[in-house]
Design an enzyme around this catalytic site. Sequence first.
Site, PDB file in Angstrom:
ATOM      1  N   THR A 100     -41.952  -7.940   4.794  1.00  0.00           N
ATOM      2  CA  THR A 100     -42.648  -6.670   5.019  1.00  0.00           C
ATOM      3  C   THR A 100     -43.598  -6.493   3.853  1.00  0.00           C
ATOM      4  OG1 THR A 100     -40.679  -5.704   6.048  1.00  0.00           O
ATOM      5  CG2 THR A 100     -42.260  -4.144   5.136  1.00  0.00           C
TER       6      THR A 100
ATOM      7  N   GLY B  62     -33.918  -3.330   7.118  1.00  0.00           N
ATOM      8  CA  GLY B  62     -34.243  -1.967   7.497  1.00  0.00           C
ATOM      9  C   GLY B  62     -33.050  -1.143   7.912  1.00  0.00           C
TER      10      GLY B  62
ATOM     11  N   GLY C 142     -37.147  -1.501  12.696  1.00  0.00           N
ATOM     12  CA  GLY C 142     -36.456  -1.351  11.413  1.00  0.00           C
ATOM     13  C   GLY C 142     -36.856  -0.067  10.726  1.00  0.00           C
TER      14      GLY C 142
HETATM   15  N1  GLY Z   1     -37.767  -3.736   6.419  1.00  0.00           N
HETATM   16  C1  GLY Z   1     -38.295  -4.319   7.559  1.00  0.00           C
HETATM   17  C2  GLY Z   1     -37.391  -4.343   8.707  1.00  0.00           C
HETATM   18  O1  GLY Z   1     -36.195  -4.320   8.556  1.00  0.00           O
HETATM   19  O2  GLY Z   1     -37.878  -4.416   9.810  1.00  0.00           O
END
Ligand code: GLY
Length: 344
Positions: free
Chosen positions: A198, A252, A228
Site C-alpha cells: 500500500t 488492514g 481493507g
Molecule cells: N492495508 C492494505 C490492505 O489491507 O488492504
Amino acid sequence: MTETLSRRSFLGAAAAAPLVGHTVDRTGFPAPAVIIPGAARFAAVASSNGLRGVAKAMELMTRGVDTLDAAVEGVKIQELDPEDTSVGYGGLPNEEGVVQLDASCMHGPSKRAGAVACLEGIKTPSEVARLVLKYTNHILLVGAGAKRFALSFGFREEDLLTSKSREIWLRWRANRGKEDDWVDVGEQEPIGPRPTGTINLNTINDRGDLSSVTTTSGLAFKIPGRSGDSPIVGAGQYTDNAVGSAGSTGLGEANIMACGGFLTVEYMRQGMSPTDAGLAALKRVVSLTPPRLLDPSGRPRYQLNFYAVNKRGDVGGASLFPSDYAAHDGRDATVRDTAYLFPK
Ligand code: GLY
C-alpha cells in the site's frame, strides 16, 4: 474540586505540554489540546515506497500547490508504475485474477473526505477518491458505482493486470492447495506471506494545512469484494487540521479494528510525538488482535505500520516489526528506520 485547584491543574497541564493549546473554529466547538498553529513547516511522510512521492509532493507544495493535490500527485507515481505490484496499475489481483483497488483521502482545511473501494479498471483510485471528496456529499463509493462515477469524469477503463502481476497470480493459484485440481508449479520457490503493499502519504505546508491519502490494490488474492483499511476513513488514513495526519500500511483487517489512523492522530492531540503516537496505536491494535493472528508468545503474525505528521511538521514512522518509511523535512527526501514494538 475548587475553582482554584482546577485552574491550577489546567495551568500545570499547559506547562507540561507547551505545544498544545485550544482553538475555537466557527462551529463554536473548541478543538481540545491542539498543537499551537504558527510554527508549521513543510513536510511529507509516507510508506517507504513513497520516496519519490514525498519528493514530488514537496516540490509541488513549495510551488503553492494544495496539500491534498500534492499528496495525490505523490502517490500517483506508484499507482501508475507497472513494476509496483501493490498499488494501482499492475497491483496484485483478487483470487479470481481481477484487480480491485481501494483509496481514501482527507483534506484538513476543508474538513472533507473521499474514498473508493473495490474499484476496477481505473489506474488511479486516489484521484477518484479526491473527486468523491470534491464533488459529492458522500464519502465512500464502491464497486460498479465507483467505476461509473470515475467514467463520468472522463477516466478511461483499462486492464490493470500486467504480465508481471498475472504471472504472480497464476503461480499463487496453481500452488494454493495440495488437494485441488490445479497442477502445482514452481514449488521450489516458496510463495511466502501474501503481500499487503500500500502507499500512504501525509503532507503539511507552511500554513499548517494538512492532508492524507492512502491507496492500494489490497491483500493479494483476496476474496472478491474484500476491502481493507485503506478506503476506511479513520483507519487507512486520517487528518485533523488542528492536530496532524496519519495513515497505515500492512494488514488492514487488524487496523480497522482499532481505527488506527484516527487513533494515531488522537494520541498526537494528547501531545505525543508522531512516532510515539504510532507506537501507542500499534499497542492498541495488538491488544485487539484475535488469538488466531498471534503466535504462541503473543506477537502478531502480521505487519502493520503507521506514518504520521503533526501540526508543526514533525514526522514519524512506527511499525510492529522493523521497517522503514520515507520522509521529506523540507531539505531532502530520505528513507528512515521506523520505531517498532517487536524485534524481527
Ligand atoms: N492495508 C492494505 C490492505 O489491507 O488492504
